[in-house]
Design an enzyme around this catalytic site. Structure first.
Site, PDB file in Angstrom:
ATOM      1  N   SER A  15       0.824  -1.216   0.000  1.00 22.50           N
ATOM      2  CA  SER A  15       0.000   0.000   0.000  1.00 22.50           C
ATOM      3  C   SER A  15       0.856   1.264   0.000  1.00 22.50           C
ATOM      4  O   SER A  15       2.030   1.241   0.390  1.00 22.50           O
ATOM      5  CB  SER A  15      -0.880  -0.028   1.267  1.00 22.50           C
ATOM      6  OG  SER A  15      -1.644   1.154   1.395  1.00 22.50           O
ATOM      7  N   ASP A  36       4.374  -7.874   3.585  1.00 23.46           N
ATOM      8  CA  ASP A  36       3.261  -7.111   4.162  1.00 23.46           C
ATOM      9  C   ASP A  36       2.283  -8.065   4.857  1.00 23.46           C
ATOM     10  O   ASP A  36       2.251  -9.261   4.589  1.00 23.46           O
ATOM     11  CB  ASP A  36       2.538  -6.336   3.035  1.00 23.46           C
ATOM     12  CG  ASP A  36       1.776  -5.121   3.533  1.00 23.46           C
ATOM     13  OD1 ASP A  36       2.186  -3.994   3.217  1.00 23.46           O
ATOM     14  OD2 ASP A  36       0.758  -5.303   4.251  1.00 23.46           O
ATOM     15  N   VAL A  58       6.071  -7.482  10.605  1.00 19.51           N
ATOM     16  CA  VAL A  58       7.447  -7.080  10.946  1.00 19.51           C
ATOM     17  C   VAL A  58       7.767  -7.241  12.439  1.00 19.51           C
ATOM     18  O   VAL A  58       8.908  -7.045  12.847  1.00 19.51           O
ATOM     19  CB  VAL A  58       7.790  -5.643  10.476  1.00 19.51           C
ATOM     20  CG1 VAL A  58       7.792  -5.555   8.966  1.00 19.51           C
ATOM     21  CG2 VAL A  58       6.866  -4.619  11.112  1.00 19.51           C
ATOM     22  N   TYR A 162       3.780   7.594  18.203  1.00 18.67           N
ATOM     23  CA  TYR A 162       4.177   7.649  16.785  1.00 18.67           C
ATOM     24  C   TYR A 162       5.470   8.452  16.626  1.00 18.67           C
ATOM     25  O   TYR A 162       6.414   8.025  15.959  1.00 18.67           O
ATOM     26  CB  TYR A 162       3.041   8.264  15.968  1.00 18.67           C
ATOM     27  CG  TYR A 162       3.255   8.231  14.473  1.00 18.67           C
ATOM     28  CD1 TYR A 162       3.216   7.028  13.780  1.00 18.67           C
ATOM     29  CD2 TYR A 162       3.497   9.401  13.766  1.00 18.67           C
ATOM     30  CE1 TYR A 162       3.413   6.991  12.400  1.00 18.67           C
ATOM     31  CE2 TYR A 162       3.694   9.373  12.385  1.00 18.67           C
ATOM     32  CZ  TYR A 162       3.647   8.170  11.708  1.00 18.67           C
ATOM     33  OH  TYR A 162       3.846   8.139  10.352  1.00 18.67           O
ATOM     34  N   LYS A 166       9.151   7.156  15.301  1.00 22.63           N
ATOM     35  CA  LYS A 166       9.819   7.742  14.132  1.00 22.63           C
ATOM     36  C   LYS A 166      11.094   8.488  14.537  1.00 22.63           C
ATOM     37  O   LYS A 166      12.067   8.529  13.787  1.00 22.63           O
ATOM     38  CB  LYS A 166       8.852   8.668  13.388  1.00 22.63           C
ATOM     39  CG  LYS A 166       7.618   7.946  12.835  1.00 22.63           C
ATOM     40  CD  LYS A 166       7.994   6.812  11.897  1.00 22.63           C
ATOM     41  CE  LYS A 166       6.808   6.256  11.131  1.00 22.63           C
ATOM     42  NZ  LYS A 166       7.207   5.179  10.200  1.00 22.63           N
ATOM     43  N   THR A 197      -2.272   8.588   1.079  1.00 21.58           N
ATOM     44  CA  THR A 197      -2.249   7.118   1.033  1.00 21.58           C
ATOM     45  C   THR A 197      -3.395   6.593   1.895  1.00 21.58           C
ATOM     46  O   THR A 197      -4.006   7.354   2.662  1.00 21.58           O
ATOM     47  CB  THR A 197      -0.932   6.554   1.622  1.00 21.58           C
ATOM     48  OG1 THR A 197      -0.985   6.695   3.046  1.00 21.58           O
ATOM     49  CG2 THR A 197       0.301   7.240   1.072  1.00 21.58           C
TER      50      THR A 197
HETATM   51  P1  NAI Z   1      -0.230   2.644   4.289  1.00 16.30           P
HETATM   52  O1  NAI Z   1      -1.158   2.420   5.426  1.00 16.30           O
HETATM   53  O2  NAI Z   1      -0.770   3.025   2.950  1.00 16.30           O
HETATM   54  O3  NAI Z   1       0.708   1.358   4.097  1.00 16.30           O
HETATM   55  C1  NAI Z   1       1.338   0.747   5.177  1.00 16.30           C
HETATM   56  C2  NAI Z   1       1.475  -0.727   4.884  1.00 16.30           C
HETATM   57  O4  NAI Z   1       2.142  -1.330   6.000  1.00 16.30           O
HETATM   58  C3  NAI Z   1       0.136  -1.456   4.715  1.00 16.30           C
HETATM   59  O5  NAI Z   1       0.136  -2.226   3.513  1.00 16.30           O
HETATM   60  C4  NAI Z   1       0.047  -2.356   5.939  1.00 16.30           C
HETATM   61  O6  NAI Z   1      -0.609  -3.596   5.691  1.00 16.30           O
HETATM   62  C5  NAI Z   1       1.522  -2.562   6.269  1.00 16.30           C
HETATM   63  N1  NAI Z   1       1.735  -2.933   7.661  1.00 16.30           N
HETATM   64  C6  NAI Z   1       1.192  -2.392   8.772  1.00 16.30           C
HETATM   65  N2  NAI Z   1       1.609  -3.049   9.862  1.00 16.30           N
HETATM   66  C7  NAI Z   1       2.454  -4.028   9.431  1.00 16.30           C
HETATM   67  C8  NAI Z   1       3.185  -5.041  10.084  1.00 16.30           C
HETATM   68  N3  NAI Z   1       3.143  -5.209  11.407  1.00 16.30           N
HETATM   69  N4  NAI Z   1       3.945  -5.871   9.324  1.00 16.30           N
HETATM   70  C9  NAI Z   1       3.983  -5.735   7.973  1.00 16.30           C
HETATM   71  N5  NAI Z   1       3.298  -4.803   7.305  1.00 16.30           N
HETATM   72  C10 NAI Z   1       2.535  -3.959   8.030  1.00 16.30           C
HETATM   73  O7  NAI Z   1       0.819   3.741   4.807  1.00 16.30           O
HETATM   74  P2  NAI Z   1       1.759   4.789   4.025  1.00 16.30           P
HETATM   75  O8  NAI Z   1       1.108   6.089   4.097  1.00 16.30           O
HETATM   76  O9  NAI Z   1       2.197   4.232   2.742  1.00 16.30           O
HETATM   77  O10 NAI Z   1       2.972   4.836   5.037  1.00 16.30           O
HETATM   78  C11 NAI Z   1       4.204   4.187   4.797  1.00 16.30           C
HETATM   79  C12 NAI Z   1       5.205   4.631   5.836  1.00 16.30           C
HETATM   80  O11 NAI Z   1       5.392   6.040   5.751  1.00 16.30           O
HETATM   81  C13 NAI Z   1       4.749   4.337   7.269  1.00 16.30           C
HETATM   82  O12 NAI Z   1       5.870   3.935   8.032  1.00 16.30           O
HETATM   83  C14 NAI Z   1       4.233   5.680   7.747  1.00 16.30           C
HETATM   84  O13 NAI Z   1       4.342   5.826   9.140  1.00 16.30           O
HETATM   85  C15 NAI Z   1       5.147   6.626   7.005  1.00 16.30           C
HETATM   86  N6  NAI Z   1       4.569   7.954   6.846  1.00 16.30           N
HETATM   87  C16 NAI Z   1       3.410   8.151   6.121  1.00 16.30           C
HETATM   88  C17 NAI Z   1       2.874   9.429   6.032  1.00 16.30           C
HETATM   89  C18 NAI Z   1       1.646   9.745   5.252  1.00 16.30           C
HETATM   90  O14 NAI Z   1       1.183  10.891   5.321  1.00 16.30           O
HETATM   91  N7  NAI Z   1       1.058   8.802   4.516  1.00 16.30           N
HETATM   92  C19 NAI Z   1       3.504  10.565   6.709  1.00 16.30           C
HETATM   93  C20 NAI Z   1       4.704  10.245   7.416  1.00 16.30           C
HETATM   94  C21 NAI Z   1       5.198   8.983   7.486  1.00 16.30           C
END
Ligand code: NAI
Length: 258
Positions: A15, A36, A58, A162, A166, A197
């Site tokens: 995702s 994932d 993870v 959070y 981070k 996202t």
């Molecule tokens: P998302 O929710 O679209 O994707 C995250 C993915 O991680 C999902 O596919 C989910 O199934 C997977 N996931 C969750 N827990 C898991 C686990 N225990 N083991 C394996 N997979 C797991 O999130 P997005 O927005 O793509 O975020 C990606 C990274 O960027 C995250 O670390 C998030 O904290 C960080 N981030 C995102 C921001 C945003 O505005 N979207 C802002 C700042 C940081």
């Protein structure tokens, strides 16, 4: 660093930012292992980009080990992106003066476990395998990018867990890059701002929430896209002189208290 003909692992690759990174890495000639929890989305993307899906939580060391092994069996594992993560918000104390309404310690622990310890476990296991790769002409055996957040620096009300998770990723960037340097492995951290996202949920309410969030961005006044983030992730992996750095990709936003 050339990635064509190598394998890559993207945690959280089913995702958002992880999926965008997986697509861009596949376009560079990598076979991507999407690690994932979400099998439905992960398998669909693996089929689309001719990669492999690995069911990985993870927080589970054995599942990480299996994904690393699967990647290394396909081709030398040269790139890892740690994008798996969850959000959580709760104020540290409640308003009624009782401990019952204070922050839930289990929830705090879970966020740290997934976002910080999970990331470190993937780094230590993947880098161990990378360290056995043949080095390229620069002596480089692989590169890793971890996803932090601007919340590491400007955490908002309710973001203690959070931001701590981070902030931990930011804090370990230099020491881990130093640890891995002897093996010719680079490590950088990308800290996204507000990126459109599924992390913000789906539907009308989350669209309104996201539109409101975009107003705080310096310029351009909108949320970022997964591809804009993935582009920086791929640059950190392929640019042989990028190491031990934390890069904000956030349209210049500085988050207010709430
Ligand atoms: P998302 O929710 O679209 O994707 C995250 C993915 O991680 C999902 O596919 C989910 O199934 C997977 N996931 C969750 N827990 C898991 C686990 N225990 N083991 C394996 N997979 C797991 O999130 P997005 O927005 O793509 O975020 C990606 C990274 O960027 C995250 O670390 C998030 O904290 C960080 N981030 C995102 C921001 C945003 O505005 N979207 C802002 C700042 C940081």
């Amino acid at each position: 660093m050339e990635l064509s003909g190598s394998s890559a692992i993207v945690t959280g690759g089913a995702s958002g930012i992880g999926a965008a990174a997986a697509r861009q890495l596949a376009a560079k000639g990598c076979t991507v292992v999407i690690a994932d929890l979400n099998a439905e989305k992960g398998e669909a993307l693996a089929e689309e980009i001719k990669g492999v899906f690995a069911l990985v939580d993870v927080t589970n060391t054995e599942q990480i080990a299996a994904a690393v092994k699967a990647a290394a069996e396909i081709a030398p594992l040269k790139a890892v992106v740690n994008s798996a993560g969850i959000g959580w918000a709760q104020r540290t104390i409640g308003r009624d003066g009782t401990l019952e309404s204070a922050a839930n310690l289990e929830a705090f622990t879970k966020v740290i476990h997934i976002n910080l310890i999970g990331t470190f476990d993937v780094v230590r296991q993947a880098a161990t395998v990378m360290s056995t790769n043949e080095p390229d002409e620069d002596g480089c055996r692989g590169a890793i990018v971890n996803l932090a957040s601007v919340a590491a620096f400007d955490g908002q009300i309710g973001q203690a867990s959070y931001s701590a998770s981070k902030g931990g990723i930011v804090g370990m960037t230099l020491p881990v890059a130093r640890d891995l340097s002897a093996s010719g492995i680079r490590l950088n951290t990308v800290a996204p701002g507000l990126i459109d996202t599924p992390i913000y949920g789906e539907g009308e309410a989350s669209e309104a929430f996201k539109a409101n969030l975009g107003k705080n961005v310096l310029f351009p006044k909108r949320l970022g896209t997964g591809d804009e983030l993935a582009s920086m992730v791929v640059e950190c992996l392929t640019n042989s002189y990028m190491n031990a750095e934390v890069i904000r990709v956030d349209g210049g936003i500085r988050m207010p208290p709430k």
